[in-house]
Design an enzyme around this catalytic site. Structure first.
Site, short mmCIF file in Angstrom:
data_model
loop_
_atom_site.label_atom_id
_atom_site.label_comp_id
_atom_site.label_asym_id
_atom_site.label_seq_id
_atom_site.Cartn_x
_atom_site.Cartn_y
_atom_site.Cartn_z
N PHE A 130 0.86 -1.19 0.00
CA PHE A 130 0.00 0.00 0.00
C PHE A 130 0.89 1.24 0.00
O PHE A 130 1.84 1.33 0.78
CB PHE A 130 -0.92 0.00 1.22
CG PHE A 130 -1.98 1.05 1.15
CD1 PHE A 130 -3.02 0.94 0.24
CD2 PHE A 130 -1.93 2.18 1.95
CE1 PHE A 130 -4.01 1.92 0.15
CE2 PHE A 130 -2.89 3.16 1.87
CZ PHE A 130 -3.94 3.04 0.97
N ASP B 242 1.80 -4.89 8.29
CA ASP B 242 0.62 -4.05 8.13
C ASP B 242 -0.59 -4.98 8.04
O ASP B 242 -0.72 -5.76 7.09
CB ASP B 242 0.75 -3.20 6.87
CG ASP B 242 -0.40 -2.22 6.68
OD1 ASP B 242 -1.49 -2.46 7.24
OD2 ASP B 242 -0.22 -1.23 5.95
N TYR C 71 -11.23 0.63 10.66
CA TYR C 71 -12.43 1.05 9.94
C TYR C 71 -12.83 0.10 8.82
O TYR C 71 -13.87 0.30 8.19
CB TYR C 71 -12.29 2.47 9.39
CG TYR C 71 -11.06 2.74 8.55
CD1 TYR C 71 -10.98 2.34 7.23
CD2 TYR C 71 -9.98 3.43 9.08
CE1 TYR C 71 -9.87 2.60 6.46
CE2 TYR C 71 -8.85 3.70 8.33
CZ TYR C 71 -8.80 3.29 7.02
OH TYR C 71 -7.68 3.54 6.27
N LYS C 72 -12.04 -0.94 8.59
CA LYS C 72 -12.39 -1.91 7.54
C LYS C 72 -13.20 -3.05 8.16
O LYS C 72 -14.35 -2.87 8.53
CB LYS C 72 -11.11 -2.40 6.85
CG LYS C 72 -10.38 -1.33 6.05
CD LYS C 72 -9.17 -1.90 5.36
CE LYS C 72 -8.52 -0.94 4.38
NZ LYS C 72 -7.91 0.25 5.01
N ARG D 8 -12.48 -4.27 -7.16
CA ARG D 8 -12.15 -4.92 -5.89
C ARG D 8 -13.43 -5.13 -5.09
O ARG D 8 -14.23 -4.21 -4.89
CB ARG D 8 -11.18 -4.02 -5.12
CG ARG D 8 -10.32 -4.72 -4.11
CD ARG D 8 -9.28 -3.79 -3.54
NE ARG D 8 -9.88 -2.68 -2.81
CZ ARG D 8 -9.33 -2.10 -1.74
NH1 ARG D 8 -8.18 -2.53 -1.29
NH2 ARG D 8 -9.93 -1.10 -1.13
#
Length: 416
Positions: A129, A201, A226-227, A375
Site C-alpha cells: 500500500f 501491516d 475502519y475496515k 475490488r
C-alpha cells in the site's frame, strides 16, 4: 451450474447469518466494500449519542476519569489484541496506520542500530500500500543515515531480497490490491534467521483472517479499525509490539500521552513503561468510543467460522464470475489457493473504473484501484451467499448491456 437456489440453501445453513442484524445496511444495497469501510453497527449510533450527550455533555472534563476516557486506548487495545493473537498489554488503539507505522519502523531501526549497526536496508514490496512506502521514504530522509529501500517484485523474490544488509522487513499481511496473503509465520521465521526485524501491516487482515502475531514470531504490527472491524470512517488505528521490544522502543513522536507521568507536567520526556509509550497526543475519544462497538461484535464470532465463510464466499464469487461473465475481459488477480488469499477478490477489466461506477449506481458497492482493478470485499458477518449471486448477476447485466459506457460513469471522482 450454480443457481440462486444453491446460494439460498447455503444461507439456510449459515451459522453467522444472525450477525447481519447487528449492522445498519441500507435496503437495496449489496455492500462489497467492507475492505475499505465496514458497515455501521447499530450500537455505534447509540454509543456516539451517549458519548456526546452524557459523557461530554454532562460529565464534561470529569469523564476523562469517570467515563474511563484516559484508559480507553489500552482497554480497546486489549480487546483488539484478542483478534490478532496478542496478549494483554501489547496493543493500543491510537493515531492512524501511517503514524503508527512511522513509530514502529523508527523503533525497529533504532533497535537494529544498537544490535546490528551496519544494516542500512529496509525491504518492502513494490505493490505494498503506497502510504507504507511513503512513510519509509520520509523516515529515511529524516534520519539521513544512508538507509535504502529494496522492493520485492517478480524480478526480486523475497528470499533473494533478504540478505545480511537488511534491518527491517515491512510487508502487508494481505495485499490491498490483489488480496494475496503471506504466510506470516514462515516469513517471520525467515526474517528472524536473517537477523531482520518484521513489521506487518494488518489493515486488510485484522478481523478478516486469523492472525497470530505472538505465535508467528512477529516483531511489530500496525493496522486500522475502519475496515473489517467496523470502527467508522477514519477511526483510530492500532499498534502492536512484541514484549521483547516494548521497553527498547524510542518514541520519535514523544508526546505527553506516552510520558510515564503525563500530568506531572515535567519539562523532559520520560517514556512510560510497556505499550503506553507508543501513544503520542490527546486521543479522539468520540471516534475511539465507536471502535468498541465493532470490536464487541467481532469478539462474539468465531474467527475460524469467519474465515471459512470468507473463503466460501470468495470461491463462490470466483466461480460465478467464470460461469456468468466468462465471455468478458475479466482477469482474476486474486490467488485461488485458500492459504494464499485474504478476504477480498479482485478482477482486472480494461474499463474497470467505469464498470465499478455502474455497479455502485445499481446498488452493488465495491471499489476501484489502479490499474483497472475491480475490488470486492467479502465481509462474512453481514454478507450472504445470495448477495454474491445477485452481485455477479448485476455485473453480468452491466457487461452484457455495456451500460458502463454511459457518460455519467466516465467522470472520475476524488475517491475511487
Amino acid at each position: 451450474m450454480i443457481t440462486r437456489a444453491h446460494c439460498q440453501a447455503a444461507d439456510a445453513l449459515d451459522t453467522l447469518a444472525g450477525f447481519r442484524q447487528q449492522f445498519a445496511l441500507p435496503p437495496g444495497v449489496i455492500y462489497l466494500d467492507g475492505n475499505s469501510l465496514g458497515a455501521r453497527p447499530h450500537s455505534a449510533l447509540l454509543r456516539s449519542q451517549q458519548v456526546v450527550a452524557q459523557e461530554w455533555g454532562d460529565g464534561l472534563i470529569r469523564s476523562w476519569n469517570d467515563a474511563g476516557w484516559f484508559d480507553l486506548p489500552a482497554r480497546l487495545g486489549d480487546k483488539l489484541g484478542q483478534l490478532i493473537g496478542a496478549a494483554p498489554g501489547e496493543t493500543v488503539v491510537t493515531d492512524t496506520t501511517s503514524l503508527n507505522l512511522f513509530k514502529a519502523l523508527a523503533a525497529a531501526l533504532r533497535i537494529q542500530q544498537q544490535d546490528r549497526p551496519a544494516r542500512r536496508v529496509i525491504v518492502s514490496e513494490r505493490d505494498n500500500f503506497p502510504t507504507d512506502l511513503y512513510m519509509i521514504e520520509g523516515l529515511m530522509d529524516l534520519l539521513q543515515q544512508g538507509y535504502s529501500l529494496r522492493l520485492v517484485d517478480e524480478q526480486l523474490p523475497l528470499d533473494v531480497a533478504l540478505d545480511g544488509d537488511v534491518a527491517v522487513l515491512l510487508l502487508s499481511h494481505v495485499n490491498y490490491r490483489t488480496g494475496a496473503m503471506y504466510d506470516m509465520a514462515a516469513v517471520s521465521a525467515r526474517a528472524r534467521a536473517n537477523g531482520t526485524l518484521t513489521l506487518w501491516d494488518l489493515a486488510h487482515a485484522a478481523g478478516a483472517v486469523p492472525v497470530t502475531l505472538n505465535a508467528s514470531g512477529a516483531d511489530f504490527a500496525v493496522g486500522c479499525t475502519y475496515k473489517y472491524l467496523n470502527g467508522g470512517p477514519g477511526s483510530p488505528a492500532f499498534i502492536w509490539v512484541a514484549p521483547a521490544h516494548q521497553d527498547r522502543f524510542w518514541q520519535p513522536l514523544s508526546g505527553w500521552w506516552g510520558h510515564q507521568q503525563p500530568f506531572a507536567m515535567q519539562p523532559a520526556y520520560q517514556a512510560a513503561s510497556g505499550i503506553r509509550r507508543f501513544l503520542c497526543g490527546t486521543q479522539p475519544i468520540s471516534a475511539m468510543a465507536m471502535v468498541e462497538c465493532g470490536l464487541d461484535i467481532a469478539l462474539q464470532a468465531d474467527m475460524h467460522a469467519i474465515r471459512a465463510k470468507s473463503l466460501a464466499l470468495g470461491d463462490l464469487f470466483i466461480t460465478l464470475v467464470a460461469q456468468q461473465c466468462g465471455q468478458h475481459p475479466l482477469t482474476l488477480i486474486t490467488p485461488r489457493e485458500h492459504a494464499a488469499r485474504g478476504s477480498h477478490v479482485s478482477f482486472c477489466h480494461p474499463h474497470g473504473y467505469e464498470v465499478m461506477q455502474t455497479l455502485i449506481a445499481r446498488g452493488v458497492i465495491g471499489d476501484y484501484r489502479e490499474p483497472a482493478v475491480l475490488r470486492f470485499g467479502l465481509t462474512p458477518l453481514y454478507l450472504s451467499h445470495t448477495d454474491i449471486w445477485d452481485a455477479v448477476a448485476t455485473l453480468q447485466d452491466i457487461l452484457d448491456s455495456e451500460s458502463w459506457r454511459q457518460p455519467q460513469y466516465q467522470q472520475r471522482t476524488a475517491v475511487t
